[in-house]
Design a protein around this motif. Sequence first.
Motif, PDB file in Angstrom:
ATOM      1  N   LEU A  90     -20.021  -6.015  -8.765  1.00 46.72           N
ATOM      2  CA  LEU A  90     -19.577  -4.681  -9.103  1.00 46.72           C
ATOM      3  C   LEU A  90     -18.779  -4.571  -7.946  1.00 46.72           C
ATOM      4  CD1 LEU A  90     -19.151  -3.048 -11.901  1.00 46.72           C
ATOM      5  CD2 LEU A  90     -20.527  -1.280 -10.488  1.00 46.72           C
ATOM      6  N   ILE A  91     -18.230  -3.975  -6.367  1.00 44.27           N
ATOM      7  CA  ILE A  91     -17.756  -3.893  -5.713  1.00 44.27           C
ATOM      8  C   ILE A  91     -16.354  -4.865  -5.719  1.00 44.27           C
ATOM      9  CG2 ILE A  91     -17.192  -3.280  -3.681  1.00 44.27           C
ATOM     10  CD1 ILE A  91     -20.570  -2.404  -3.664  1.00 44.27           C
ATOM     11  N   LEU A  92     -17.477  -6.422  -4.937  1.00 41.45           N
ATOM     12  CA  LEU A  92     -16.200  -7.240  -5.937  1.00 41.45           C
ATOM     13  C   LEU A  92     -15.567  -7.758  -6.647  1.00 41.45           C
ATOM     14  CD1 LEU A  92     -18.672  -9.990  -3.714  1.00 41.45           C
ATOM     15  CD2 LEU A  92     -16.979  -9.022  -2.697  1.00 41.45           C
ATOM     16  N   THR A  93     -15.618  -7.279  -7.236  1.00 35.74           N
ATOM     17  CA  THR A  93     -14.963  -7.410  -9.188  1.00 35.74           C
ATOM     18  C   THR A  93     -14.254  -6.041  -8.940  1.00 35.74           C
ATOM     19  OG1 THR A  93     -16.702  -8.479  -9.987  1.00 35.74           O
ATOM     20  CG2 THR A  93     -15.083  -7.650 -11.782  1.00 35.74           C
ATOM     21  N   LEU A  94     -14.376  -4.300  -8.891  1.00 34.83           N
ATOM     22  CA  LEU A  94     -13.684  -3.791  -8.553  1.00 34.83           C
ATOM     23  C   LEU A  94     -12.129  -4.037  -7.961  1.00 34.83           C
ATOM     24  CD1 LEU A  94     -16.131  -0.858  -9.483  1.00 34.83           C
ATOM     25  CD2 LEU A  94     -13.812  -1.169 -10.959  1.00 34.83           C
ATOM     26  N   ASN A  95     -12.826  -3.946  -6.486  1.00 33.12           N
ATOM     27  CA  ASN A  95     -12.075  -4.885  -5.066  1.00 33.12           C
ATOM     28  C   ASN A  95     -10.588  -5.577  -5.716  1.00 33.12           C
ATOM     29  OD1 ASN A  95     -12.572  -2.635  -3.933  1.00 33.12           O
ATOM     30  ND2 ASN A  95     -14.269  -3.682  -3.033  1.00 33.12           N
ATOM     31  N   LYS A  96     -11.348  -6.337  -6.796  1.00 31.89           N
ATOM     32  CA  LYS A  96     -10.155  -7.748  -6.838  1.00 31.89           C
ATOM     33  C   LYS A  96      -9.231  -6.903  -7.785  1.00 31.89           C
ATOM     34  CE  LYS A  96     -12.394 -11.339  -8.068  1.00 31.89           C
ATOM     35  NZ  LYS A  96     -13.226 -12.831  -8.584  1.00 31.89           N
ATOM     36  N   ALA A  97      -9.513  -6.471  -8.355  1.00 29.56           N
ATOM     37  CA  ALA A  97      -9.091  -5.700  -9.649  1.00 29.56           C
ATOM     38  C   ALA A  97      -8.021  -4.864  -9.255  1.00 29.56           C
ATOM     39  CB  ALA A  97      -9.381  -5.042 -10.642  1.00 29.56           C
ATOM     40  N   LEU A  98      -8.555  -3.683  -8.374  1.00 28.10           N
ATOM     41  CA  LEU A  98      -7.449  -2.459  -7.787  1.00 28.10           C
ATOM     42  C   LEU A  98      -6.775  -3.302  -6.699  1.00 28.10           C
ATOM     43  CD1 LEU A  98     -10.252  -0.410  -7.483  1.00 28.10           C
ATOM     44  CD2 LEU A  98      -8.712  -0.344  -9.273  1.00 28.10           C
ATOM     45  N   LYS A  99      -7.217  -4.370  -6.102  1.00 28.80           N
ATOM     46  CA  LYS A  99      -5.730  -5.112  -5.184  1.00 28.80           C
ATOM     47  C   LYS A  99      -4.839  -5.729  -6.558  1.00 28.80           C
ATOM     48  CE  LYS A  99      -5.144  -7.987  -2.311  1.00 28.80           C
ATOM     49  NZ  LYS A  99      -5.224  -9.976  -1.508  1.00 28.80           N
ATOM     50  N   ARG A 100      -4.960  -6.354  -7.324  1.00 24.83           N
ATOM     51  CA  ARG A 100      -4.164  -6.700  -8.425  1.00 24.83           C
ATOM     52  C   ARG A 100      -3.048  -5.603  -8.334  1.00 24.83           C
ATOM     53  NH1 ARG A 100      -6.351 -10.243 -12.370  1.00 24.83           N
ATOM     54  NH2 ARG A 100      -4.253 -10.572 -13.014  1.00 24.83           N
ATOM     55  N   ALA A 101      -3.890  -4.538  -9.316  1.00 28.60           N
ATOM     56  CA  ALA A 101      -3.270  -3.315  -9.758  1.00 28.60           C
ATOM     57  C   ALA A 101      -2.120  -3.006  -8.756  1.00 28.60           C
ATOM     58  CB  ALA A 101      -4.598  -2.368 -10.602  1.00 28.60           C
ATOM     59  N   GLY A 102      -2.469  -2.614  -7.634  1.00 29.22           N
ATOM     60  CA  GLY A 102      -1.735  -1.559  -6.814  1.00 29.22           C
ATOM     61  C   GLY A 102      -0.617  -2.871  -6.771  1.00 29.22           C
ATOM     62  N   GLU A 103      -0.871  -3.635  -6.052  1.00 27.53           N
ATOM     63  CA  GLU A 103       0.252  -4.846  -6.244  1.00 27.53           C
ATOM     64  C   GLU A 103       1.432  -4.804  -7.447  1.00 27.53           C
ATOM     65  OE1 GLU A 103      -1.510  -8.656  -5.916  1.00 27.53           O
ATOM     66  OE2 GLU A 103      -1.968  -8.472  -3.563  1.00 27.53           O
ATOM     67  N   ILE A 104       0.803  -4.701  -8.519  1.00 25.13           N
ATOM     68  CA  ILE A 104       1.978  -4.821  -9.836  1.00 25.13           C
ATOM     69  C   ILE A 104       2.052  -4.068  -9.616  1.00 25.13           C
ATOM     70  CG2 ILE A 104       2.309  -4.166 -12.121  1.00 25.13           C
ATOM     71  CD1 ILE A 104      -0.394  -6.753 -12.174  1.00 25.13           C
ATOM     72  N   ASN A 105       1.380  -1.946  -9.155  1.00 23.30           N
ATOM     73  CA  ASN A 105       2.153  -1.134  -9.390  1.00 23.30           C
ATOM     74  C   ASN A 105       3.319  -0.959  -8.100  1.00 23.30           C
ATOM     75  OD1 ASN A 105       2.181   2.437  -7.949  1.00 23.30           O
ATOM     76  ND2 ASN A 105       1.003   2.489  -9.632  1.00 23.30           N
ATOM     77  N   GLU A 106       2.403  -1.043  -7.117  1.00 19.42           N
ATOM     78  CA  GLU A 106       3.937  -1.187  -5.686  1.00 19.42           C
ATOM     79  C   GLU A 106       5.167  -2.337  -6.065  1.00 19.42           C
ATOM     80  OE1 GLU A 106       2.296  -2.609  -2.344  1.00 19.42           O
ATOM     81  OE2 GLU A 106       0.835  -1.021  -2.649  1.00 19.42           O
ATOM     82  N   GLN A 107       4.937  -3.068  -6.812  1.00 19.87           N
ATOM     83  CA  GLN A 107       6.403  -3.805  -7.401  1.00 19.87           C
ATOM     84  C   GLN A 107       7.269  -3.409  -8.121  1.00 19.87           C
ATOM     85  OE1 GLN A 107       5.122  -7.612  -8.378  1.00 19.87           O
ATOM     86  NE2 GLN A 107       4.221  -8.376  -6.819  1.00 19.87           N
ATOM     87  N   GLU A 108       6.843  -2.491  -9.385  1.00 22.59           N
ATOM     88  CA  GLU A 108       7.154  -2.166 -10.168  1.00 22.59           C
ATOM     89  C   GLU A 108       8.067  -0.661 -10.170  1.00 22.59           C
ATOM     90  OE1 GLU A 108       8.116  -3.120 -13.416  1.00 22.59           O
ATOM     91  OE2 GLU A 108       7.433  -4.790 -13.077  1.00 22.59           O
ATOM     92  N   MET A 109       6.831  -0.167  -9.304  1.00 19.47           N
ATOM     93  CA  MET A 109       7.541   1.610  -8.189  1.00 19.47           C
ATOM     94  C   MET A 109       8.904   1.133  -8.095  1.00 19.47           C
ATOM     95  SD  MET A 109       6.224   3.485 -10.325  1.00 19.47           S
ATOM     96  CE  MET A 109       6.443   5.259  -9.459  1.00 19.47           C
ATOM     97  N   ALA A 110       8.432   0.341  -6.686  1.00 24.36           N
ATOM     98  CA  ALA A 110      10.282  -0.339  -5.896  1.00 24.36           C
ATOM     99  C   ALA A 110      10.920  -0.186  -6.979  1.00 24.36           C
ATOM    100  CB  ALA A 110       9.464  -1.179  -5.154  1.00 24.36           C
ATOM    101  N   VAL A 111      11.372  -1.594  -8.062  1.00 26.83           N
ATOM    102  CA  VAL A 111      12.211  -1.788  -8.487  1.00 26.83           C
ATOM    103  C   VAL A 111      13.027  -0.428  -9.263  1.00 26.83           C
ATOM    104  CG1 VAL A 111      12.556  -3.381 -11.229  1.00 26.83           C
ATOM    105  CG2 VAL A 111      11.595  -3.972  -8.838  1.00 26.83           C
ATOM    106  N   ALA A 112      11.515   0.260  -9.694  1.00 31.43           N
ATOM    107  CA  ALA A 112      12.498   1.548 -10.640  1.00 31.43           C
ATOM    108  C   ALA A 112      12.608   2.337  -9.907  1.00 31.43           C
ATOM    109  CB  ALA A 112      10.867   2.077 -11.625  1.00 31.43           C
ATOM    110  N   ALA A 113      12.391   2.685  -7.983  1.00 32.25           N
ATOM    111  CA  ALA A 113      12.916   3.658  -7.326  1.00 32.25           C
ATOM    112  C   ALA A 113      14.605   2.947  -7.026  1.00 32.25           C
ATOM    113  CB  ALA A 113      12.231   4.074  -6.290  1.00 32.25           C
ATOM    114  N   LYS A 114      14.795   1.612  -6.970  1.00 34.51           N
ATOM    115  CA  LYS A 114      16.277   1.491  -5.852  1.00 34.51           C
ATOM    116  C   LYS A 114      17.244   0.727  -7.015  1.00 34.51           C
ATOM    117  CE  LYS A 114      18.280  -2.518  -4.040  1.00 34.51           C
ATOM    118  NZ  LYS A 114      17.453  -4.015  -3.518  1.00 34.51           N
TER     119      LYS A 114
END
Length: 107
Positions: free
Chosen positions: A70-94
């Motif tokens: 559960l920890i491994l799977t959640l960490n993988k999912a949250l890492k991918r979500a964080g990457e997508i979030n950061e990319q999208e927010m940077a584009v929106a802000a810029k």
Amino acid sequence: MFGDLSGMMDKLKQAQQKVEETKQRLNTVLIDESGADNKIRVTVTANREIKSIIIDDSLLTDAEELEDYLILTLNKALKRAGEINEQEMAVAAKSGMPNIPGMDGLF
């Protein structure tokens, strides 16, 4: 001078609105991740909110194994979500930022 300042303030408000719209949209972006030979499946939003966890019954007999997977799977999912979030927010802000001299390299 004040005309430029007013225009910059409008651009900043637009940028803020674009960021808020992106946050709302990211609530609808779902990331699915699997682990333990598909015995655990999790779904999270791009804003890193857990939407679902599905656990195969075979993992319910070993709490330690279940916790590890559960920890491994959640960490993988949250890492991918964080990457997508950061990319999208940077584009929106810029995209909504006013052209301020000297600020080009910051975004």
